[in-house]
Scaffold this motif. Sequence first.
Motif, short mmCIF file in Angstrom:
data_model
loop_
_atom_site.label_atom_id
_atom_site.label_comp_id
_atom_site.label_asym_id
_atom_site.label_seq_id
_atom_site.Cartn_x
_atom_site.Cartn_y
_atom_site.Cartn_z
N PRO A 81 0.89 -1.20 -0.01
CA PRO A 81 0.00 -0.03 0.11
C PRO A 81 0.90 1.31 0.00
N LEU A 82 0.12 2.24 -0.45
CA LEU A 82 0.93 3.58 -0.52
C LEU A 82 0.89 4.03 1.06
N PRO A 83 1.72 5.06 1.20
CA PRO A 83 1.54 5.94 2.49
C PRO A 83 0.20 6.14 2.81
N PRO A 84 -0.41 6.30 4.00
CA PRO A 84 -1.83 6.93 3.99
C PRO A 84 -1.74 8.30 3.51
N ALA A 85 -2.90 8.43 2.88
CA ALA A 85 -3.17 9.81 2.36
C ALA A 85 -4.08 10.68 3.14
N ALA A 86 -3.77 11.89 3.26
CA ALA A 86 -4.51 12.86 3.84
C ALA A 86 -6.08 12.68 3.77
N PRO A 87 -6.84 12.86 4.63
CA PRO A 87 -8.14 12.46 4.76
C PRO A 87 -9.06 13.64 3.87
N ARG A 88 -9.77 13.30 3.17
CA ARG A 88 -10.63 14.44 2.19
C ARG A 88 -11.80 14.90 2.92
N GLY A 89 -12.30 16.16 2.92
CA GLY A 89 -13.32 16.29 3.66
C GLY A 89 -14.48 16.23 2.68
N ARG A 90 -15.93 16.32 3.43
CA ARG A 90 -17.01 16.30 2.24
C ARG A 90 -17.11 17.10 1.21
N ALA A 91 -16.65 18.35 1.52
CA ALA A 91 -16.81 19.40 0.46
C ALA A 91 -15.83 19.26 -0.76
N GLU A 92 -14.65 18.61 -0.35
CA GLU A 92 -13.54 18.25 -1.46
C GLU A 92 -13.95 17.07 -1.98
N ARG A 93 -14.79 16.12 -1.67
CA ARG A 93 -15.16 14.97 -2.18
C ARG A 93 -16.17 15.13 -3.21
N ILE A 94 -17.05 16.20 -2.93
CA ILE A 94 -18.23 16.57 -3.58
C ILE A 94 -17.69 17.18 -4.96
N ARG A 95 -16.73 18.35 -4.64
CA ARG A 95 -16.13 19.02 -5.84
C ARG A 95 -15.47 17.90 -6.87
N ALA A 96 -14.78 17.03 -6.24
CA ALA A 96 -14.10 16.04 -7.01
C ALA A 96 -15.05 15.13 -7.77
N ASP A 97 -16.28 14.71 -7.48
CA ASP A 97 -17.25 14.04 -8.00
C ASP A 97 -17.82 14.88 -9.31
#
Length: 275
Positions: A222-238
């Motif tokens: 596995p890659l090193p843990p990624a910084a968690p993404r907030g809900r707003a960031e996930r929505i923008r990405a989607d």
Amino acid sequence: MDNETTAAGAEQFRPVFRSYVAVGDSFTEGMCDELLPDGHYRGWADRVAAALAAERPGEEFRYANLAVRGKLIGQIHREQIADAAAMGGELVTLAGGLNDVLRPGCDIEQVERLLGAAAETLLAGGAGEGTVVMFTSTDPTRRLAGSARLLPAILRMKGYVEGLAKQHPRLRVVDLFSAPCFDDRRLWDEDRLHLSPEGHRRVAAAVLEALGRPAGFDWRAPLPPAAPRGRAERIRADLHWLRLHLGPWLGRRLTGRSSGDGRPPKRAELLPYES
């Protein structure tokens, strides 16, 4: 197929190759890897070619890549397989069928028939002494919402490809389905369908391992843990994905077009490879 079995089999299978032919779709063309000076994507197949060429310093190593993005297995079988077999490459990689599976109403039995016929033709190509490498798909359900409908067909293809390998000692299988590292979004481009440069690097390592080469790194790790993404960031990405990637893909499906229409292979001839 567990990792220990795969590794043990690979250790007994270490031919030196003088030529390599790659066939398939965008996965093998190398989409979304780093761009080469000629404007083509690099891709895992180019990385494999570079590694195999490096095993023969001062000697000629030839490489062709007939893969074109967007191709269905019927198109791969019709447009690439006969040419690839005629080239007589000592190594051939064959990947295809996932574009069919992504489409509603996929005839999985027809996909299997064509994939099997392609493998048989390639195994008989040249002097009938070459090695063919095939793949199991990654598991999209572990990273893509709404992809559960694809899983039955993907599992059928996985079993079919592994069954072919049991019948043919010169056919090797790279098992990506059982590698959880591909659940990580960082191994994928922002379009969520094509590998990122790190994804291509890991697939290249997996192919070389299947051919008995010592692993330069643990491609399954596995890659090193990624910084968690907030809900707003996930929505923008989607929303970004829906607008720039899913929408155009659906548009091509509705109009019967493909991203590979009219596009020639990036290496249509089996020529000396220069890194």
